[in-house]
Design a protein around this motif. Structure first.
Motif, mmCIF file in Angstrom:
data_model
loop_
_atom_site.group_PDB
_atom_site.id
_atom_site.type_symbol
_atom_site.label_atom_id
_atom_site.label_comp_id
_atom_site.label_asym_id
_atom_site.label_seq_id
_atom_site.Cartn_x
_atom_site.Cartn_y
_atom_site.Cartn_z
ATOM 1 N N GLN A 4 68.900 26.562 90.883
ATOM 2 C CA GLN A 4 68.633 27.310 92.103
ATOM 3 C C GLN A 4 69.369 28.626 92.040
ATOM 4 O OE1 GLN A 4 69.722 24.913 95.404
ATOM 5 N NE2 GLN A 4 68.979 23.040 94.477
ATOM 6 N N THR A 5 68.881 29.612 92.712
ATOM 7 C CA THR A 5 69.542 30.910 92.747
ATOM 8 C C THR A 5 69.633 31.395 94.167
ATOM 9 O OG1 THR A 5 67.480 32.114 92.496
ATOM 10 C CG2 THR A 5 68.626 31.503 90.462
ATOM 11 N N THR A 6 70.650 32.170 94.416
ATOM 12 C CA THR A 6 70.784 32.854 95.696
ATOM 13 C C THR A 6 71.001 34.310 95.413
ATOM 14 O OG1 THR A 6 73.130 32.367 95.687
ATOM 15 C CG2 THR A 6 71.712 30.864 96.916
ATOM 16 N N THR A 7 70.405 35.153 96.184
ATOM 17 C CA THR A 7 70.494 36.584 95.934
ATOM 18 C C THR A 7 71.621 37.201 96.702
ATOM 19 O OG1 THR A 7 68.959 37.007 97.717
ATOM 20 C CG2 THR A 7 68.011 36.734 95.511
ATOM 21 N N ALA A 8 72.091 38.332 96.238
ATOM 22 C CA ALA A 8 73.213 39.004 96.868
ATOM 23 C C ALA A 8 72.728 39.886 97.990
ATOM 24 C CB ALA A 8 73.962 39.835 95.831
ATOM 25 N N ASP A 9 73.661 40.311 98.826
ATOM 26 C CA ASP A 9 73.329 41.236 99.902
ATOM 27 C C ASP A 9 72.904 42.584 99.333
ATOM 28 O OD1 ASP A 9 74.000 39.671 102.229
ATOM 29 O OD2 ASP A 9 76.013 39.711 101.446
ATOM 30 N N THR A 10 73.643 43.068 98.365
ATOM 31 C CA THR A 10 73.364 44.355 97.754
ATOM 32 C C THR A 10 73.701 44.270 96.289
ATOM 33 O OG1 THR A 10 75.590 45.067 98.294
ATOM 34 C CG2 THR A 10 73.870 45.680 99.843
ATOM 35 N N PRO A 11 73.194 45.170 95.467
ATOM 36 C CA PRO A 11 73.570 45.175 94.064
ATOM 37 C C PRO A 11 75.065 45.379 93.919
ATOM 38 C CG PRO A 11 71.640 46.537 94.430
ATOM 39 C CD PRO A 11 72.159 46.166 95.770
ATOM 40 N N GLY A 93 83.423 35.990 89.501
ATOM 41 C CA GLY A 93 82.041 35.980 89.965
ATOM 42 C C GLY A 93 81.692 34.760 90.785
ATOM 43 N N TRP A 94 82.382 33.633 90.520
ATOM 44 C CA TRP A 94 82.079 32.403 91.261
ATOM 45 C C TRP A 94 82.445 32.508 92.733
ATOM 46 C CZ3 TRP A 94 86.140 30.017 93.686
ATOM 47 C CH2 TRP A 94 87.427 30.408 93.274
ATOM 48 N N ALA A 100 78.964 40.010 97.265
ATOM 49 C CA ALA A 100 80.335 40.273 97.705
ATOM 50 C C ALA A 100 80.424 41.188 98.913
ATOM 51 C CB ALA A 100 81.141 40.876 96.551
ATOM 52 N N ASP A 101 79.418 42.031 99.145
ATOM 53 C CA ASP A 101 79.556 43.064 100.173
ATOM 54 C C ASP A 101 79.740 42.483 101.564
ATOM 55 O OD1 ASP A 101 79.358 44.889 98.204
ATOM 56 O OD2 ASP A 101 77.368 45.643 98.732
ATOM 57 N N GLY A 102 78.900 41.511 101.944
ATOM 58 C CA GLY A 102 79.024 40.909 103.265
ATOM 59 C C GLY A 102 80.339 40.176 103.427
ATOM 60 N N ALA A 103 80.752 39.447 102.382
ATOM 61 C CA ALA A 103 82.030 38.737 102.441
ATOM 62 C C ALA A 103 83.191 39.710 102.549
ATOM 63 C CB ALA A 103 82.180 37.869 101.190
ATOM 64 N N ASN A 246 81.527 32.047 104.343
ATOM 65 C CA ASN A 246 80.118 31.718 104.565
ATOM 66 C C ASN A 246 79.208 32.819 104.036
ATOM 67 O OD1 ASN A 246 77.935 30.135 105.850
ATOM 68 N ND2 ASN A 246 77.768 31.932 107.170
ATOM 69 N N LYS A 247 79.602 34.068 104.252
ATOM 70 C CA LYS A 247 78.790 35.196 103.783
ATOM 71 C C LYS A 247 78.774 35.276 102.268
ATOM 72 C CE LYS A 247 76.310 38.571 105.558
ATOM 73 N NZ LYS A 247 75.218 38.290 106.499
ATOM 74 N N SER A 248 79.871 34.861 101.640
ATOM 75 C CA SER A 248 79.932 34.915 100.181
ATOM 76 C C SER A 248 79.057 33.853 99.526
ATOM 77 C CB SER A 248 81.377 34.739 99.713
ATOM 78 O OG SER A 248 81.810 33.405 99.928
ATOM 79 N N GLY A 249 78.686 32.838 100.266
ATOM 80 C CA GLY A 249 77.893 31.750 99.712
ATOM 81 C C GLY A 249 78.700 30.541 99.319
ATOM 82 N N LEU A 250 80.033 30.613 99.433
ATOM 83 C CA LEU A 250 80.869 29.483 99.048
ATOM 84 C C LEU A 250 80.667 28.286 99.965
ATOM 85 C CD1 LEU A 250 84.236 31.210 98.075
ATOM 86 C CD2 LEU A 250 82.582 30.125 96.555
ATOM 87 N N VAL A 251 80.478 28.543 101.269
ATOM 88 C CA VAL A 251 80.255 27.437 102.199
ATOM 89 C C VAL A 251 78.945 26.725 101.876
ATOM 90 C CG1 VAL A 251 79.864 26.850 104.617
ATOM 91 C CG2 VAL A 251 81.621 28.524 104.018
ATOM 92 N N ASN A 252 77.919 27.497 101.533
ATOM 93 C CA ASN A 252 76.634 26.897 101.184
ATOM 94 C C ASN A 252 76.754 26.062 99.912
ATOM 95 O OD1 ASN A 252 73.772 26.493 101.413
ATOM 96 N ND2 ASN A 252 73.518 27.960 99.752
ATOM 97 N N GLN A 253 77.478 26.584 98.921
ATOM 98 C CA GLN A 253 77.661 25.816 97.691
ATOM 99 C C GLN A 253 78.467 24.556 97.951
ATOM 100 O OE1 GLN A 253 78.989 27.501 94.116
ATOM 101 N NE2 GLN A 253 77.285 28.918 93.881
ATOM 102 N N ALA A 254 79.516 24.668 98.771
ATOM 103 C CA ALA A 254 80.309 23.487 99.100
ATOM 104 C C ALA A 254 79.461 22.441 99.813
ATOM 105 C CB ALA A 254 81.503 23.890 99.959
ATOM 106 N N SER A 255 78.573 22.898 100.701
ATOM 107 C CA SER A 255 77.690 21.964 101.413
ATOM 108 C C SER A 255 76.760 21.244 100.445
ATOM 109 C CB SER A 255 76.879 22.712 102.465
ATOM 110 O OG SER A 255 77.721 23.331 103.417
ATOM 111 N N GLN A 256 76.251 21.973 99.444
ATOM 112 C CA GLN A 256 75.370 21.339 98.466
ATOM 113 C C GLN A 256 76.121 20.333 97.604
ATOM 114 O OE1 GLN A 256 73.026 24.138 96.228
ATOM 115 N NE2 GLN A 256 72.707 25.477 97.987
#
Length: 608
Positions: A4-11, A93-94, A100-103, A246-256
């Protein structure tokens, strides 16, 4: 194996002519300013912020952060780490699987809010800005620079290919899958996406252990804050810090990860909770812990009624009262009209059975109603119970509940020779009365969690969800709506009565005033419903976390006096505005509130 992939807020690396944020400076310069400001904030916490120890926490020491400086250090560390991750530093990167921008924005806001709150508190408490040392000024400027740099980051997201508004539902789904595929390829080519689910099982279990350890540390720190300023700073740092994670995606990964190892996560959570009394030097905060477990267990029972079956119950606290009164009457209290002393297991069965009977008696004539009408009827039942218990005093009615005086002098439990009212030494630690009841309530909470899981995954649980989503369609499919809702009402009521049996022994006295619809101190029906909605409807951990917050925060905000409920209500409004699905939402509700943001992840699973 599907990736699975998740996209970043910005490059991660802005291009020429890239959009800027609120501050009109290039994004690259903003990243540098935010990262440097975060690093300087860390350094400033090792300096003295004030010259006098009159401000709590002793911020006069060089080389050793104390009090609110520790929270500022955490905010600065998050800002620095997310800033370095945005530059693509190897090994970091993990930290930002979703960008990273939103986080970075939320981390910088956490550092800024914590530092400036501390500076303002010092100025107000000590009577002027002259009480600041150079370290305080450096921290304020560094946090401000980090925030300004973060605000310079662009807000735009890559726009997907537009779809034809005349597409059918199937064609629209295919379009979304194509968009996800193209966006995922672009994310991998730019290095802004990270693969999920590639870790071995033992590594994921170690991550779960680390998450539970972090949760225990945060809870212990929050519940043990020694002064008001520190608790407010803790709320600021924890709130914005969670938003950053949560914005960085760590919360989503932890939930998975926790979802893939749900049994291990639940067992580990109970082990971590059992460690809480051993982190305390006395029984003071174990008192709060046992009430949180009582409140959380009742909220979890209400989650069956509201979260799974979709029935709005505004008088649920009455079932807690029925269980508490029933257990108090058979537990040897001199105020009881029956003058019997049942063992605890029998008192538990009496309390749960009494609540179940009342649940069936109230539900049978009222569950043919829907929506607001059902809510009004259940609200009336809650008030009828309280008024009836208040009038059964031998004057207005038969002497059963002792009226407003309630059932008092309820003796401590004694199970197999273990006196819950006495102190005990376990592994060199002294465990007091409330810690004893904490462990007992933890066992009951485990039973309630087991019932919730098994019933939610059963055939009847699927019928509850069908009734919640669309009762008319469920009836058309052959589901007996009345029977299914009555079962939900009865199960939820019996779980509340189960918790009520322990509450009666913990509080020594059961009175009608403990079971109001709304009041300054939980548990009451309004707070129970708020715990379910705030934590996350239909989940196990959501109501438990919501109950912990709703009990702990008012308990710690008592210094606000008349403004306590105002501040608490404002916090709830903000949370519902920015996270309406709850702190720990299930997938369905997350899609309902954030369909555009969450649908690609789900569609990836479907496509796999």
């Amino acid at each position: 194996m599907t990736t699975q992939t998740t996209t970043a807020d910005t490059p991660s690396t802005p291009t020429t002519g890239a959009p800027t944020g609120l501050i009109g400076i290039p994004a690259q310069a903003g990243r540098a300013l935010a990262t440097g400001g975060g690093a300087l904030t860390i350094i400033s916490t090792f300096l003295a912020w004030t010259w006098t120890a009159a401000f709590p926490g002793d911020l006069t020491v060089y080389g050793y952060p104390g009090g609110l400086q520790v929270l500022a250090l955490i905010g600065g560390a998050l800002t620095t780490l997310f800033g370095l991750s945005s530059y693509g530093v190897k090994g970091l990167g993990w930290l930002t699987p979703a960008g990273a921008d939103g986080a970075l924005k939320f981390a910088a806001l956490a550092a800024f809010a914590t530092v400036w709150y501390t500076i303002i508190a010092i100025t107000v408490d000590l009577g002027g800005i002259v009480n600041l040392e150079p370290g305080g000024f450096i921290a304020a400027l560094a946090a401000l620079a980090a925030l300004l740099g973060a605000l310079a980051l662009p807000f735009e997201r890559p726009e997907p290919e537009p779809h034809d508004p005349d597409d059918t539902g199937w064609e629209l789904a295919r379009h979304r899958l194509r968009t996800l595929r193209d966006t995922g390829k672009a994310a991998f080519s730019s290095g802004t996406a990270r693969p999920i689910g590639t870790l071995p099982s033992y590594a994921e279990i170690l991550i779960i252990v680390a998450i539970l350890g972090l949760g225990l540390t945060v809870f212990t720190y929050g519940i043990g804050t020694e002064y008001d300023e520190l608790f407010i700073g803790f709320l600021i740092t924890a709130g914005f810090g969670f938003a950053a994670l949560n914005k960085s995606g760590l919360v989503n990964q932890a939930s998975q990860i926790t979802a893939r190892h749900q049994n291990i996560t639940i067992c580990g959570a109970f082990v971590a909770a059992a460690m809480f009394p051993f982190t305390q030097t006395d029984d003071q905060y174990a008192t709060v812990g046992v009430y949180i477990l009582i409140f959380g267990t009742v909220a979890l029972g209400l989650n069956i009624v509201v979260g799974l079956a979709g029935l709005l119950d505004l008088g649920y606290v009455a079932f807690l009262g029925v269980g508490a009164y029933a257990a108090a009457m058979v537990s040897g209290s001199p105020s009881s009209p029956f003058h019997v002393h049942f063992p605890f297991w029998a008192a538990v069965l009496v309390g749960a059975a009494a609540s179940l009977v009342f649940g069936v008696l109230i539900g049978a004539p009222t569950l043919r109603l829907r929506g607001d009408y059902l809510a009004i009827v259940t609200l009336g039942f809650g008030e009828i119970f309280r008024i009836t218990a208040n009038n059964l005093d031998g004057t207005s009615g038969p002497d059963i509940t002792n009226g407003s005086n309630g059932i008092s002098s309820i003796p401590n439990l004694n199970i197999l020779g273990f006196d819950f009212g006495a102190e005990h030494a376990i592994a060199g630690f002294t465990i007091g009365r409330f810690a004893n009841y904490f462990f007992l309530m933890l066992i009951i909470t485990a039973i309630v969690v087991l019932v919730f899981r098994r019933s939610g995954d059963s055939r009847i649980g699927r019928a509850w969800v069908a009734i919640r989503e669309d009762e008319t369609a469920a009836l058309a499919m052959g589901i007996n709506g009345f029977r299914v809702k009555l079962i939900a009402f009865a199960v939820g009521a019996s779980l509340a009565g189960l918790a009520g049996t322990v509450q009666a022994h913990v509080t020594y006295t059961v009175t009608p005033e403990q079971y109001l619809f709304a009041g300054p101190i939980p548990p009451n029906s309004a707070f129970l419903l708020a715990a379910v909605v705030l934590g996350g409807m239909g989940t196990i951990s959501g109501p438990l976390i919501g109950a912990a917050l709703l009990f702990l925060i008012p308990n710690k905000l008592q210094f606000l006096g008349d403004y306590q409920l105002f501040a608490f209500g404002l916090a709830l409004i903000l949370l519902m505005r920015f996270r309406p699905e709850g702190l720990i939402p299930n997938r369905r509700r997350q899609l309902e509130f954030h369909e555009d943001a969450e649908a690609p992840t789900v569609l990836t699973k479907a496509g796999a």
